[in-house]
Design a protein around this motif. Structure first.
Motif, PDB file in Angstrom:
ATOM      1  N   PRO A  47      63.353  30.975 -74.937  1.00  0.00           N
ATOM      2  CA  PRO A  47      62.583  31.840 -74.045  1.00  0.00           C
ATOM      3  C   PRO A  47      61.134  31.385 -73.906  1.00  0.00           C
ATOM      4  N   LEU A  48      60.502  31.809 -72.835  1.00  0.00           N
ATOM      5  CA  LEU A  48      59.098  31.501 -72.564  1.00  0.00           C
ATOM      6  C   LEU A  48      58.244  32.758 -72.685  1.00  0.00           C
ATOM      7  N   ILE A  49      57.183  32.654 -73.487  1.00  0.00           N
ATOM      8  CA  ILE A  49      56.103  33.636 -73.506  1.00  0.00           C
ATOM      9  C   ILE A  49      54.826  32.805 -73.444  1.00  0.00           C
ATOM     10  N   PRO A  50      54.201  32.678 -72.264  1.00  0.00           N
ATOM     11  CA  PRO A  50      53.022  31.828 -72.157  1.00  0.00           C
ATOM     12  C   PRO A  50      51.938  32.197 -73.178  1.00  0.00           C
ATOM     13  N   MET A  51      51.271  31.162 -73.689  1.00  0.00           N
ATOM     14  CA  MET A  51      50.261  31.322 -74.727  1.00  0.00           C
ATOM     15  C   MET A  51      49.252  32.422 -74.413  1.00  0.00           C
ATOM     16  N   HIS A  52      48.776  32.458 -73.182  1.00  0.00           N
ATOM     17  CA  HIS A  52      47.727  33.423 -72.831  1.00  0.00           C
ATOM     18  C   HIS A  52      48.218  34.876 -72.870  1.00  0.00           C
ATOM     19  N   THR A  53      49.529  35.082 -72.918  1.00  0.00           N
ATOM     20  CA  THR A  53      50.053  36.453 -72.974  1.00  0.00           C
ATOM     21  C   THR A  53      50.361  36.909 -74.404  1.00  0.00           C
ATOM     22  N   ILE A  54      50.301  35.994 -75.359  1.00  0.00           N
ATOM     23  CA  ILE A  54      50.629  36.338 -76.753  1.00  0.00           C
ATOM     24  C   ILE A  54      49.809  37.530 -77.268  1.00  0.00           C
ATOM     25  N   PRO A  55      48.477  37.561 -77.067  1.00  0.00           N
ATOM     26  CA  PRO A  55      47.727  38.731 -77.566  1.00  0.00           C
ATOM     27  C   PRO A  55      48.219  40.059 -76.976  1.00  0.00           C
ATOM     28  N   ASN A  56      48.727  40.035 -75.748  1.00  0.00           N
ATOM     29  CA  ASN A  56      49.213  41.253 -75.087  1.00  0.00           C
ATOM     30  C   ASN A  56      50.537  41.747 -75.652  1.00  0.00           C
TER      31      ASN A  56
END
Length: 122
Positions: A47-56
């Motif tokens: 799966p993909l979770i883009p790096m910039h969305t990790i804090p969210n």
């Protein structure tokens, strides 16, 4: 052969191939590249979770779970692992060398772009 860098376990190509073929649910492997990179070529079933969305989405991740992060070269995924480790996640790992080192099967297109972290529990 796995090794450690900056307190983060580094997984190499042969180890990652074994983990992908393993039927256990650990670790959860997550691609942290941008959508365009993922759609161009990614490891099937990851799966993909883009790096910039990790804090969210961090609050939705289970701190008891083991996570292994993948990116293009291993740098962004290492930074995600370090970030989560600093947030109290003890079981984070990095795929050393990233997609540049991957010599296994790849798939293109938007196979599994995570919109809800609960999807990872499949």
């Amino acid at each position: 052969m796995a090794f450690e860098q900056d307190g983060i376990k580094q997984i190499e190509v042969s180890d990652l191939k074994e983990l992908i073929n393993n039927t256990t649910k650990e670790p959860i492997i997550i691609d942290v590249r941008e959508v365009e990179e993922y759609e161009e070529a990614h490891i099937p079933g990851i799966p993909l979770i883009p790096m910039h969305t990790i804090p969210n989405v961090m609050d939705q991740l289970d701190k008891e779970q083991t996570y292994l992060f993948v990116c293009r070269s291993g740098n962004r995924s290492q930074n995600v692992a370090l970030y989560l480790q600093n947030q109290g996640f003890e079981n984070v790992q990095n795929y050393f060398g990233g997609m540049l080192a991957w010599d296994g099967e790849v798939k293109s297109g938007p196979e599994w772009i995570v919109s809800d972290v609960k999807e990872l529990k499949k």
